[in-house]
Scaffold this motif. Structure first.
Motif, short mmCIF file in Angstrom:
data_model
loop_
_atom_site.label_atom_id
_atom_site.label_comp_id
_atom_site.label_asym_id
_atom_site.label_seq_id
_atom_site.Cartn_x
_atom_site.Cartn_y
_atom_site.Cartn_z
N LEU A 176 0.82 -1.21 0.00
CA LEU A 176 0.00 0.00 0.00
C LEU A 176 0.86 1.26 0.00
N GLY A 177 1.99 1.22 0.69
CA GLY A 177 2.87 2.39 0.73
C GLY A 177 3.47 2.72 -0.63
N LEU A 178 3.85 1.70 -1.38
CA LEU A 178 4.40 1.94 -2.72
C LEU A 178 3.33 2.48 -3.66
N ILE A 179 2.10 1.95 -3.54
CA ILE A 179 1.00 2.49 -4.34
C ILE A 179 0.77 3.96 -4.00
N LEU A 180 0.82 4.28 -2.70
CA LEU A 180 0.60 5.65 -2.25
C LEU A 180 1.68 6.58 -2.78
N ALA A 181 2.94 6.13 -2.77
CA ALA A 181 4.03 6.97 -3.26
C ALA A 181 3.87 7.28 -4.75
N VAL A 226 -7.73 -0.74 0.67
CA VAL A 226 -7.76 -0.46 2.11
C VAL A 226 -9.02 -1.04 2.74
N GLN A 227 -10.17 -0.83 2.11
CA GLN A 227 -11.40 -1.39 2.65
C GLN A 227 -11.34 -2.92 2.67
N LEU A 228 -10.81 -3.51 1.61
CA LEU A 228 -10.68 -4.96 1.56
C LEU A 228 -9.72 -5.46 2.64
N SER A 229 -8.68 -4.68 2.92
CA SER A 229 -7.73 -5.07 3.96
C SER A 229 -8.37 -5.04 5.34
N PHE A 230 -9.21 -4.03 5.60
CA PHE A 230 -9.92 -3.98 6.87
C PHE A 230 -10.83 -5.19 7.02
N GLN A 231 -11.46 -5.63 5.95
CA GLN A 231 -12.41 -6.72 6.03
C GLN A 231 -11.74 -8.08 6.11
N LYS A 232 -10.68 -8.28 5.31
CA LYS A 232 -10.10 -9.60 5.16
C LYS A 232 -8.85 -9.85 5.99
N VAL A 233 -8.09 -8.79 6.28
CA VAL A 233 -6.79 -8.97 6.93
C VAL A 233 -6.78 -8.38 8.34
N ILE A 234 -7.09 -7.08 8.46
CA ILE A 234 -6.97 -6.41 9.75
C ILE A 234 -8.00 -6.96 10.73
N LYS A 235 -9.28 -6.88 10.38
CA LYS A 235 -10.38 -7.44 11.17
C LYS A 235 -10.37 -6.94 12.62
N THR A 236 -9.98 -5.70 12.82
CA THR A 236 -9.92 -5.13 14.16
C THR A 236 -10.83 -3.92 14.23
N GLU A 237 -11.77 -3.93 15.16
CA GLU A 237 -12.78 -2.88 15.26
C GLU A 237 -12.33 -1.74 16.18
N THR A 238 -11.19 -1.13 15.90
CA THR A 238 -10.70 -0.02 16.71
C THR A 238 -10.20 1.10 15.82
N PHE A 239 -10.22 2.30 16.38
CA PHE A 239 -9.68 3.44 15.65
C PHE A 239 -8.16 3.34 15.55
#
Length: 411
Positions: A151-156, A253-266
């Protein structure tokens, strides 16, 4: 009499079975009114951060070029280099989600399903007890490192293309072209995040496409004597490419929250912002030294029209503004969806071109006005679709409440 009783029992069992098949309708999963208001408060803060940060950062970026700045790598660097101001926030938020937040998890689950063409996708990601399971099942460190690196390389790369666009295009044209992010995000959200297409969303895509096409046809009259047609075309293509790449970034990023991170915190939102920003910043530093632009920074600072201190302050506040914008953007992805966050970012569209006319004396002729109105129409079209989805979601939950015999006040 016994047959009637058996029939009644079967009916009751069928109702309970149906409720079990839709876990977000259970009593445990229905958020109270207070939780609903808290969600709207968080979303409002994210929206304000996104709009104010994006407008300020765009205008400061144009100010940097307008007053004598010329380093594309420096302009790219400041878009991600402000991440250190977010690190202290990580210590003020708990790393896990407590069981008391099940109502908020349920509310987010219900909202995600109202935007999805395949609700089962999100229900697999956020089950009934996700509030308790997501805090204990952390992804491997290597997986997170590879994710943040990617994600960082895409952002750069995306930031670099935006820098070219802002360098070679008037800021009003640049801002209008950035509205095509919504069209790209809608398409990628359909492919990656199961976002459903409706007539209003399709109408929004069509209007934004026509708006960008008008600006492309209008390039000859919009071009200035200081920028050649070749550079104008490069800026135009880079801005469109950056919009498409950033749309991909948001969907991932949304897919990462759903499939990888899966953590419900700010805190997970902060990590998703800081770690890719670190990678993007390091990539920009490498590019700055590899290109040799670092040798001209001293000369550029001395030749800045407003002086050395304003030069530094312009870069510093640009970096801060981009971080404020990114927090609002990621917060909306976390709370709603990537498409909704991008739609809200287009809300700044009417303000930036007008401010550009005031501060940078950009030309705002009839074609740009028509393109602006078409883009706003496209934005309103999607917002109305979101309103319909929200009403439909509330109606479904209300019917489930009546079927289960409980009453929960909905806003």
């Amino acid at each position: 009499m016994e047959a009637n009783q058996e029939t009644g029992q079967q009916t009751t069992e069928n109702k309970e079975s149906n409720l079990d098949q839709a876990p977000y309708f259970s009593n445990q999963m229905r958020p109270p009114t207070v939780t609903h208001y808290k969600w709207w408060l968080r979303v409002s803060v994210y929206i304000f951060s996104l709009l104010s940060g994006q407008s300020t950062a765009t205008l400061l970026g144009e100010l940097y070029y307008d007053k004598g700045g010329n380093s594309k790598w420096m302009a790219t660097f400041v878009q991600s280099a402000g991440f250190p101001i977010l690190i202290p926030l990580c210590f003020f938020f708990p790393p896990t989600t407590s069981t008391n937040s099940q109502g908020e998890t349920a509310a987010r689950q219900n909202r995600l399903q109202s935007h999805s063409a395949h609700p089962s996708v999100e229900s697999c990601v956020y089950p009934c007890n996700s509030a308790t399971t997501t805090s204990t099942q952390q992804p491997p460190i290597t997986t997170l490192m590879l994710l943040y690196l990617f994600l960082g390389l895409i952002l750069a790369g995306d930031n670099m293309m935006y820098s070219y666009g802002l360098l070679y295009l008037p800021v009003s044209t640049y801002s209008l072209l950035c509205a095509t992010q919504l069209a790209f995000t809608a398409i990628l959200s359909y492919l990656l995040n199961s976002q459903k297409f409706t007539p209003f969303i399709l109408n929004s895509l069509l209007l934004l496409t026509v708006s960008a096409s008008l600006l492309a046809v209008h390039s000859n009259t919009d071009n200035t004597t200081s920028v050649s047609k070749t550079k104008y075309a490069i800026g135009f293509i880079c801005t469109l490419g950056a919009s498409a790449l950033y749309a991909l970034y948001l969907s991932l990023v949304q897919l990462s929250f759903q499939k990888v991170i899966k953590t419900e915190t700010f805190r997970s939102v902060l990590h998703m912002q800081t770690h890719p920003s670190i990678v993007a910043t390091c990539a920009c530093v490498v590019g700055l030294f590899a290109s040799g632009e670092w040798r001209d920074l001293g000369k550029e600072m001395r030749g800045y029209q407003e002086g050395r201190i304003p030069y530094v302050m312009t870069l510093v506040w640009t970096a801060v503004a981009w971080q404020v914008c990114s927090i609002g953007l990621l917060g909306l992805i976390f709370e709603v969806s990537s498409l909704f966050s991008n739609v809200i970012s287009t809300l700044a569209l009417p303000f930036v071109p007008v401010l550009a006319v005031i501060f940078f004396h950009d030309k705002m002729d009839g074609v740009k006005v028509v393109a602006l109105l078409l883009a706003i129409w496209g934005f309103v079209s999607y917002v109305y679709q979101h309103y319909l989805d929200d009403c439909k979601s509330k109606a479904v939950v209300s019917n489930a409440n009546e079927g289960s015999g409980s009453h929960v006040e909905l806003c």
